[in-house]
Design a protein around this motif. Structure first.
Motif, short mmCIF file in Angstrom:
data_model
loop_
_atom_site.label_atom_id
_atom_site.label_comp_id
_atom_site.label_asym_id
_atom_site.label_seq_id
_atom_site.Cartn_x
_atom_site.Cartn_y
_atom_site.Cartn_z
N ILE A 149 0.75 -1.16 -0.12
CA ILE A 149 -0.01 -0.28 -0.02
C ILE A 149 0.71 1.22 -0.05
CG2 ILE A 149 -2.12 1.04 1.00
CD1 ILE A 149 -2.44 -1.63 0.95
N VAL A 150 1.02 1.87 -1.13
CA VAL A 150 1.66 3.13 -1.23
C VAL A 150 0.83 4.24 -0.31
CG1 VAL A 150 2.47 5.29 -2.74
CG2 VAL A 150 2.97 2.92 -3.32
N GLY A 151 -0.29 4.12 -0.68
CA GLY A 151 -1.09 5.20 0.11
C GLY A 151 -2.58 5.17 -0.33
N PHE A 152 -3.42 6.09 -0.02
CA PHE A 152 -4.60 6.22 -0.44
C PHE A 152 -4.91 7.74 -0.66
CE2 PHE A 152 -5.07 6.26 4.19
CZ PHE A 152 -5.67 7.09 4.58
N LEU A 153 -6.00 8.24 -1.32
CA LEU A 153 -6.45 9.51 -1.37
C LEU A 153 -7.70 9.66 -0.44
CD1 LEU A 153 -7.04 10.79 -5.16
CD2 LEU A 153 -5.10 11.01 -3.79
N ALA A 154 -7.63 10.75 0.42
CA ALA A 154 -8.74 11.42 1.18
C ALA A 154 -9.61 12.08 0.17
CB ALA A 154 -8.31 11.77 2.56
N LEU A 155 -11.04 12.07 0.22
CA LEU A 155 -11.73 12.85 -0.73
C LEU A 155 -12.87 13.52 -0.22
CD1 LEU A 155 -11.41 9.99 -3.36
CD2 LEU A 155 -10.97 12.38 -3.99
N GLY A 156 -13.32 14.44 -0.59
CA GLY A 156 -14.43 15.14 -0.26
C GLY A 156 -14.84 16.39 -0.96
N GLN A 157 -15.94 16.85 -0.82
CA GLN A 157 -16.22 18.24 -1.18
C GLN A 157 -15.58 19.37 -0.59
OE1 GLN A 157 -18.29 18.35 -3.73
NE2 GLN A 157 -19.31 16.32 -3.63
N PRO A 158 -14.82 20.00 -1.32
CA PRO A 158 -13.73 20.88 -0.70
C PRO A 158 -14.28 21.83 0.26
CG PRO A 158 -13.82 21.24 -3.12
CD PRO A 158 -14.98 20.09 -2.71
N GLU A 159 -13.81 22.34 1.40
CA GLU A 159 -14.32 23.46 2.11
C GLU A 159 -13.73 24.71 1.28
OE1 GLU A 159 -15.12 23.28 6.48
OE2 GLU A 159 -13.43 24.64 6.28
#
Ligand SMILES: Cc1cc2nc3c(=O)[nH]c(=O)nc-3n(C[C@H](O)[C@H](O)[C@H](O)COP(=O)(O)O)c2cc1C
Length: 167
Positions: A149-159
């Motif tokens: 696991i190199v990593g992950f993307l955290a995602l959301g509607q941007p504040e």
């Protein structure tokens, strides 16, 4: 279907910033599909395609991911989703490169979709007890040892008006 805007790729690259604060709104399934489609289009060494893309929207799992390493992942607890990139190291010895390109493709697609995201590094990182962050993610997702696991993307509607800091 979400409609990517018509900005050039260079314009997207210029405007993209790591976003770690999210408004709380959900990400449509169609947008998550665009992101994993983008990841699957990333080139891989010898076309081996060792990566898998895991879409996490379950709040309890997002909170577990936020604790997978000691620092730099806590904001994942407030993300709408995370997409974890795993790579089978028995399929390809270039799993770091292949995973990194997939993460980068997804970051640019997230920008095209107007989503906020941030790369969260797991490889070579540890939690407060000294356990490997990769091991923690494998346990959360029930993945076998050879899946790296190199990593992950955290995602959301941007504040609004939030741009990334330095880590
Ligand atoms: C390989 C890599 C690992 C990163 N790991 C983290 C991380 O674990 N946590 C975090 O908050 N940001 C992480 N970032 C985001 C960087 O801190 C960010 O890209 C950098 O500060 C430049 O800011 P910008 O993305 O807004 O241009 C990572 C970025 C890269 C490319």
């Amino acid at each position: 279907m979400p409609t990517p805007n018509s900005r050039s790729l260079l314009a997207l690259m210029r405007s993209r910033r790591s976003i770690r604060r999210y408004s709380g709104g959900p990400i449509p399934q169609a947008s998550l599909k665009c992101l994993t489609d983008a990841a699957a289009l990333a080139p891989t060494s010898r076309d081996r395609k060792p990566c898998a893309f895991h879409c996490i929207t379950d709040r309890a799992q997002l909170e577990q991911l936020a604790r997978a390493k000691a620092a730099g992942a806590a904001f994942t607890a407030n993300a709408a989703a995370a997409i974890v990139v795993s790579a089978d190291s028995t399929i390809s010895d270039t799993w770091i490169e292949d995973s990194s390109i997939a993460l980068t493709y997804m970051m640019l697609e997230a920008e095209a979709l107007g989503l906020g995201c941030c790369w969260v590094q797991m490889h070579l990182r540890f939690d407060a007890d000294g356990t490997s962050a990769e091991e923690n993610v494998r346990r959360i997702l029930d993945l076998p040892e050879q899946h790296r696991i190199v990593g992950f993307l955290a995602l959301g509607q941007p504040e609004e008006n939030v741009s990334g800091g330095q880590l």
